[in-house]
Design a protein around this motif. Structure first.
Motif, PDB file in Angstrom:
ATOM      1  N   TRP A  33      -9.097  85.507  77.747  1.00 27.81           N
ATOM      2  CA  TRP A  33      -8.650  84.718  78.893  1.00 27.81           C
ATOM      3  C   TRP A  33      -7.186  84.958  79.237  1.00 27.81           C
ATOM      4  CZ3 TRP A  33      -4.931  80.888  78.278  1.00 27.81           C
ATOM      5  CH2 TRP A  33      -4.645  80.523  76.966  1.00 27.81           C
ATOM      6  N   THR A  34      -6.361  85.461  78.317  1.00 32.40           N
ATOM      7  CA  THR A  34      -4.956  85.716  78.632  1.00 32.40           C
ATOM      8  C   THR A  34      -4.680  87.166  78.983  1.00 32.40           C
ATOM      9  OG1 THR A  34      -4.430  86.070  76.299  1.00 32.40           O
ATOM     10  CG2 THR A  34      -4.094  83.848  77.176  1.00 32.40           C
ATOM     11  N   ARG A  35      -5.498  88.060  78.498  1.00 30.80           N
ATOM     12  CA  ARG A  35      -5.231  89.487  78.665  1.00 30.80           C
ATOM     13  C   ARG A  35      -5.155  89.943  80.119  1.00 30.80           C
ATOM     14  NH1 ARG A  35      -8.701  94.139  75.738  1.00 30.80           N
ATOM     15  NH2 ARG A  35      -8.189  95.736  77.248  1.00 30.80           N
ATOM     16  N   PRO A  36      -6.078  89.569  80.991  1.00 31.01           N
ATOM     17  CA  PRO A  36      -5.975  90.035  82.386  1.00 31.01           C
ATOM     18  C   PRO A  36      -4.678  89.622  83.074  1.00 31.01           C
ATOM     19  CG  PRO A  36      -8.162  89.143  81.980  1.00 31.01           C
ATOM     20  CD  PRO A  36      -7.316  88.801  80.770  1.00 31.01           C
ATOM     21  N   GLY A  37      -4.199  88.427  82.789  1.00 31.86           N
ATOM     22  CA  GLY A  37      -2.944  87.981  83.391  1.00 31.86           C
ATOM     23  C   GLY A  37      -1.768  88.822  82.935  1.00 31.86           C
ATOM     24  N   PHE A  38      -1.726  89.125  81.634  1.00 32.29           N
ATOM     25  CA  PHE A  38      -0.625  89.947  81.128  1.00 32.29           C
ATOM     26  C   PHE A  38      -0.750  91.402  81.573  1.00 32.29           C
ATOM     27  CE2 PHE A  38       0.469  86.397  78.451  1.00 32.29           C
ATOM     28  CZ  PHE A  38       1.846  86.468  78.516  1.00 32.29           C
ATOM     29  N   GLU A  39      -1.966  91.879  81.757  1.00 35.31           N
ATOM     30  CA  GLU A  39      -2.139  93.240  82.255  1.00 35.31           C
ATOM     31  C   GLU A  39      -1.603  93.373  83.675  1.00 35.31           C
ATOM     32  OE1 GLU A  39      -6.171  94.474  81.641  1.00 35.31           O
ATOM     33  OE2 GLU A  39      -5.866  94.686  79.491  1.00 35.31           O
ATOM     34  N   ALA A  40      -1.562  92.284  84.413  1.00 32.16           N
ATOM     35  CA  ALA A  40      -0.980  92.294  85.751  1.00 32.16           C
ATOM     36  C   ALA A  40       0.520  91.993  85.710  1.00 32.16           C
ATOM     37  CB  ALA A  40      -1.686  91.272  86.637  1.00 32.16           C
ATOM     38  N   LEU A  41       0.936  91.076  84.839  1.00 32.55           N
ATOM     39  CA  LEU A  41       2.329  90.647  84.796  1.00 32.55           C
ATOM     40  C   LEU A  41       3.270  91.672  84.154  1.00 32.55           C
ATOM     41  CD1 LEU A  41       4.462  88.379  85.179  1.00 32.55           C
ATOM     42  CD2 LEU A  41       3.821  87.575  82.897  1.00 32.55           C
ATOM     43  N   HIS A  97      -7.397  96.919  86.673  1.00 37.15           N
ATOM     44  CA  HIS A  97      -7.108  95.487  86.822  1.00 37.15           C
ATOM     45  C   HIS A  97      -7.556  94.670  85.629  1.00 37.15           C
ATOM     46  CE1 HIS A  97      -5.869  96.302  90.853  1.00 37.15           C
ATOM     47  NE2 HIS A  97      -7.012  96.891  91.061  1.00 37.15           N
TER      48      HIS A  97
END
Length: 98
Positions: A33-41, A97
């Motif tokens: 649940w946190t990985r996609p956000g950090f992959e974008a940030l 993404h």
């Protein structure tokens, strides 16, 4: 969010506190649940060489902690999806993404 984080990471009076604050959410990045956000940030935070050097320093500091050090594999994954997101995703069978 990336623009705001970039500003505080690159402002003299806030950069040390912001860098330390970035460490805490990086630890659970392996969670789905946190990985996609950090992959974008993270790629947005490391657009310039000095940004990448700061991230490298932070990851190395986290890896070298005597208690609860960041595992090497997790640090490498954070580094590669930050500095080369399309290549990282391609080699891990994912789109760029996440």
């Amino acid at each position: 969010m990336a623009d705001l984080m970039w500003i505080v990471l690159n402002t003299g009076w806030s950069k040390d506190v912001a860098t330390d604050a970035l460490e805490h959410p990086l630890r659970p990045v392996g969670a789905k649940w946190t990985r996609p956000g950090f992959e974008a940030l993270l790629p947005a935070l490391a657009t310039e060489e000095h940004d990448r050097r700061r991230l490298d320093w932070l990851l190395r500091r986290m890896m070298n902690e005597t208690e609860d050090g960041l595992p090497d594999a997790q640090a490498r994954a954070l580094w590669w999806f930050t500095v080369a997101p399309p290549e990282w995703a391609r080699t891990h069978g994912e789109d760029s993404h996440g």
